[in-house]
Design a protein around this motif. Structure first.
Motif, mmCIF file in Angstrom:
data_model
loop_
_atom_site.group_PDB
_atom_site.id
_atom_site.type_symbol
_atom_site.label_atom_id
_atom_site.label_comp_id
_atom_site.label_asym_id
_atom_site.label_seq_id
_atom_site.Cartn_x
_atom_site.Cartn_y
_atom_site.Cartn_z
ATOM 1 N N ASP A 188 51.393 50.151 48.051
ATOM 2 C CA ASP A 188 50.067 50.740 47.810
ATOM 3 C C ASP A 188 49.184 50.638 49.050
ATOM 4 O OD1 ASP A 188 50.597 51.301 45.085
ATOM 5 O OD2 ASP A 188 50.074 49.251 44.532
ATOM 6 N N ALA A 236 42.776 44.937 44.526
ATOM 7 C CA ALA A 236 43.419 44.197 43.441
ATOM 8 C C ALA A 236 44.490 45.053 42.771
ATOM 9 C CB ALA A 236 42.377 43.763 42.413
ATOM 10 N N PHE A 237 45.518 44.403 42.282
ATOM 11 C CA PHE A 237 46.634 45.058 41.604
ATOM 12 C C PHE A 237 47.377 46.033 42.520
ATOM 13 C CE2 PHE A 237 43.724 43.862 38.132
ATOM 14 C CZ PHE A 237 44.590 43.098 37.351
ATOM 15 N N SER A 282 37.669 37.068 47.593
ATOM 16 C CA SER A 282 36.955 36.584 46.405
ATOM 17 C C SER A 282 36.209 37.720 45.706
ATOM 18 C CB SER A 282 36.010 35.437 46.772
ATOM 19 O OG SER A 282 34.939 35.911 47.533
ATOM 20 N N PHE A 283 35.777 38.707 46.470
ATOM 21 C CA PHE A 283 35.152 39.876 45.852
ATOM 22 C C PHE A 283 36.201 40.834 45.292
ATOM 23 C CE2 PHE A 283 30.567 39.756 46.396
ATOM 24 C CZ PHE A 283 30.437 38.620 47.190
ATOM 25 N N CYS A 284 37.339 40.910 45.956
ATOM 26 C CA CYS A 284 38.432 41.730 45.437
ATOM 27 C C CYS A 284 38.846 41.239 44.055
ATOM 28 C CB CYS A 284 39.611 41.665 46.417
ATOM 29 S SG CYS A 284 41.084 42.504 45.837
ATOM 30 N N CYS A 285 38.869 39.911 43.872
ATOM 31 C CA CYS A 285 39.289 39.333 42.601
ATOM 32 C C CYS A 285 38.172 39.377 41.561
ATOM 33 C CB CYS A 285 39.780 37.904 42.815
ATOM 34 S SG CYS A 285 41.294 37.864 43.789
ATOM 35 N N ALA A 286 37.266 40.332 41.716
ATOM 36 C CA ALA A 286 36.187 40.536 40.746
ATOM 37 C C ALA A 286 35.826 42.012 40.665
ATOM 38 C CB ALA A 286 34.952 39.740 41.150
ATOM 39 N N LEU A 287 35.853 42.705 41.810
ATOM 40 C CA LEU A 287 35.433 44.109 41.853
ATOM 41 C C LEU A 287 36.574 45.052 42.206
ATOM 42 C CD1 LEU A 287 32.293 42.829 43.440
ATOM 43 C CD2 LEU A 287 32.044 44.628 41.750
ATOM 44 N N SER A 288 37.752 44.520 42.355
ATOM 45 C CA SER A 288 39.000 45.281 42.536
ATOM 46 C C SER A 288 39.155 45.958 43.895
ATOM 47 C CB SER A 288 39.187 46.336 41.432
ATOM 48 O OG SER A 288 39.272 45.731 40.171
ATOM 49 N N LYS A 289 38.170 46.785 44.289
ATOM 50 C CA LYS A 289 38.333 47.511 45.546
ATOM 51 C C LYS A 289 37.139 47.228 46.451
ATOM 52 C CE LYS A 289 39.423 51.577 43.403
ATOM 53 N NZ LYS A 289 39.833 52.996 43.331
ATOM 54 N N THR A 324 44.352 34.961 38.378
ATOM 55 C CA THR A 324 44.917 35.505 39.614
ATOM 56 C C THR A 324 45.489 36.909 39.393
ATOM 57 O OG1 THR A 324 46.372 34.962 41.469
ATOM 58 C CG2 THR A 324 47.255 34.577 39.258
ATOM 59 N N VAL A 325 45.445 37.706 40.430
ATOM 60 C CA VAL A 325 46.048 39.057 40.371
ATOM 61 C C VAL A 325 46.768 39.340 41.684
ATOM 62 C CG1 VAL A 325 44.386 40.079 38.773
ATOM 63 C CG2 VAL A 325 43.913 40.154 41.225
#
Lengths: 466, 466
Positions: free
Chosen positions: A261, A255-256, A218-225, A428-429
């Motif tokens: 990766d 994220a992404f 849930s934090f990844c889907c907001a702060l990416s890393k 979503t990502v």
């Protein structure tokens, strides 16, 4: 605290002739016939002790210095001198030795200076940090932890403290410990006669977490890393050298990022922390190579120098089948690989770390992303020579329809995953992550075979001492 | 992951005219009448979003770009340009906008861009990291955690992971959570009819730790400088803005350090981490100063610039008595100071942080070192203006006789402290340490008044969601 750290003394940071004071514990003491005592003093700042040369002229020489035994605490003042013996370059010509703490009954002191078994040391987990081996483990463990935080921080990751107490069994990953404040001698009951958890502290059943992954997504889907680094728990009755009921996990989530990766991130991270330990803890690693595992240093250097080989699960099955080897567990597409398979691949077939990818969906968790073949998921394991699986990760299923189908297939109730599904309903990502068991990493690095010996106070079935 | 991090774009690390791709989420979107859309995209790498200027010429402009709403995930490719508007220096002239994930029913999306109450956000702890305020909290929290590890690592401390599950109630510090795998619907019983804990996972009663201090002392008495940074637990029914059932603590412990040394360490550490946050998270701190607490930045700067005032408890009592103030809790030598007293001392009397020392022994824990006056112990609290106590610490009783007397006085059984007493039997040393509640620190730094809003998923009485 205006005293000298022994690491600094041995590293030559004080000039010859300079007066210093060190504070620590006696590792060994030897009295020469010439009326001089050699007292090795350590303070935990590095593997080695500094030698204090204590002349008989000191007023407390007969009464105290000669009575010193291993683990007595002392404050030694003296001048820095070049050491003529082999070993350290510098020693201290003592002008004063103050005994701070004696050892009660030195003859029965549990950590007397001889070789103890690891099992014996475990019984004295409060004293074993004083031994060479446990001191070295503690410094290497710290070095690895610091390097992990540094690695992620330098790359813009945010550390997230996911919850320890949880109401959800994140992934059916294992047996869980219950957390409760109910009075077991007097349990509240519902009208139906069941235990009434609505009266428990959190007004529902709660457990210790087995993984922070779902939460950290849930934090990844907001702060990416992001990444977690915290304790996790398994209430499994596993009495093996690789299992603890309480252990620390590192779980990055990006994220992404796709499977390739995250595999690269795992490879980069391992190389980074191995390099850190070889650079920063050369003294402790030399000890491990000498006393625990000859190969300790070369193994890490080889990991750093090698390219991790990517291999598909399906190809690995073919390799295992045509290997001509007889395995205890027969090889067939669809099986969960055993340690013997993993080690054959990494040690014999490739001779380097292997990142195995794209496993059959039926042996993997619901949250792993379904590949286009409909049979496999974008999962990966890093297999290291000498240990087998050290990291497991995957690309996560970011498509709500697919996720719901997987939950259904696995007999899980999608209502229980409402907030997790929200992450797919709102922007979503694609994202990917992995998990690394910290004690297994420390065990791999030090060559110490049992994870109970690389954590401060191990918790295992029947044992929660100290 | 070959895309640009938005922080780097805004910091000017890409040249004007250079083509970049960013990946993130829409914060806001505005369509101009001239047929251009301005899409603010954030990726969590910094407070600000980057503005993408999207021309109507893009093939998916009408069908997709114009339908974008807050939280849609996008991949934007374009060229870097100087921004003419106020705000950011750089923007992206988009040549391609790929929509990765839509938002289901944008009108009811829980994090729609308007001002939500902190209570409301707590109900959506899985989505609140996407808000400005929670994103900023997360970055500042991470910055503080990294700075703490760095501070101790630079000074030669070893991080120790003390156990989470424990069989001992370390100090009677508070109510504890039970950890168990017993089947509550079918509890095993002894012949006497009591719950048979010998059949529990650890073959005895176990709980969640309230502090790692006693355990970490055993490492201190071997490695000299150590610290914990891990979760701790209190099963107290405290529904206040300063209490969590699960929170993170930092507990350094230093051998051969006295109370003055550890007070200095506490002061140095606070200044170090405050400086780190002002330097590294200026963007987020500016937001807190603007939207949460005007004083957020100055308060930290003032702490960094001030000398913490040392004051004896006994003197503080005199000051409070002669203050002319009426307190809710009357002041008398021997009382445990309340927040009103602490804040008067720090905010009104001194106007700077105060380190209060040498408390009456009867209000302090058994392990604190008895002073020569026989009435007080070498304890200290750091009182910060605006919050009161932020750190509590002490010199530990290293003399076995005194320790045993204190255990006796407090009605504790010395048999329960066998391993702790061993540390005094074998090479005892003076040593000192302190504890810092991490969420209170984050709360203090951000100005956010409730600790539930500075931890990812708060655990409080009746609440363990997510």
């Amino acid at each position: 605290m205006s005293h000298a750290v022994i690491h600094d003394v041995l590293a030559g940071r004080y000039a010859e002739g300079e007066t210093v004071t060190v504070k620590g514990w006696v590792r060994t003491k030897r009295d020469s016939k010439a009326g001089i005592s050699f007292v090795a003093v350590h303070d935990g700042s590095c593997f080695d002790a500094v030698q204090a040369v204590v002349p008989a002229e000191l007023s407390n020489y007969e009464n105290e210095v000669k009575r010193l035994t291993t683990a007595c605490s002392v404050i030694v003042t003296g001048t820095i001198a070049r050491s003529e013996g082999k070993g350290q370059q510098f020693e201290i010509q003592a002008t004063e030795v103050e005994v701070v703490g004696w050892v009660e009954n030195p003859d029965t002191y549990p950590m007397a200076p001889k070789r103890h078994s690891m099992e014996y040391l475990r019984e004295f987990a409060h004293l074993r940090p004083r031994t060479n081996i446990n001191g070295a483990v503690t410094r290497v463990r710290n070095c690895l932890a610091q390097a992990i935080h540094r690695f992620f921080h330098e790359r813009g990751f945010n550390w997230i403290s996911t919850p320890i107490i949880t109401a959800s069994d994140s992934e059916g990953a294992g047996e869980m410990f219950r957390v409760s404040t109910l009075d077991l001698e007097n349990l509240p009951r519902t009208e139906q006669g069941k235990v009434d958890y609505s009266q428990d502290f959190f007004a529902k059943e709660t457990f210790l977490t087995v993984s922070g992954q779902l939460n950290v997504e849930s934090f990844c889907c907001a702060l990416s890393k992001v990444y977690t680094f915290g304790p996790t728990f398994r209430a499994e009755n596993s009495n093996t050298s690789r299992h603890l009921a309480e252990f620390w996990m590192i779980e990055p989530e990006v994220a992404f990022a796709d499977l390739a990766d995250i595999a690269q991130l795992a490879e980069d991270m391992l190389k980074y922390v191995f390099q850190a330990v070889l650079t920063e803890r050369a003294d402790d690693m030399a000890f491990f190579a000498e006393r625990v595992d000859q190969d300790a240093i070369q193994r890490l250097q080889k990991m750093i120098d090698s390219s991790f080989v990517r291999m598909d699960y399906t190809d690995a099955i073919e390799i295992l089948k045509s290997s001509g080897k007889t395995f205890n567990y027969p090889v067939e597409w669809g099986i969960d690989l055993q340690s013997e398979h993993e080690r054959y691949l990494a040690e014999e077939h490739v001779g380097a770390p292997v990142i195995l990818q794209n496993y059959p969906k039926d042996i993997k968790a619901f949250y792993m992303r379904l590949n286009d073949d409909g049979k496999t998921v974008a999962a990966m394991d890093v297999l290291a020579p000498g240990i087998g699986e050290i990291i497991g990760g995957s690309q996560r299923e970011e498509r709500l329809d697919n996720l719901d189908q997987r939950l259904l297939d696995m007999g899980l109730d999608k209502e229980d995953y409402g907030w997790y599904r929200d992450l797919r309903r709102f922007g979503t990502v694609p994202h990917s992550g992995f998990g690394l068991g910290f004690e297994r990493l420390v065990s791999y690095v030090t060559g110490i075979g049992n994870v109970r010996d690389v954590i401060a106070f191990p918790r295992t079935p029947g044992s929660a001492d100290f």
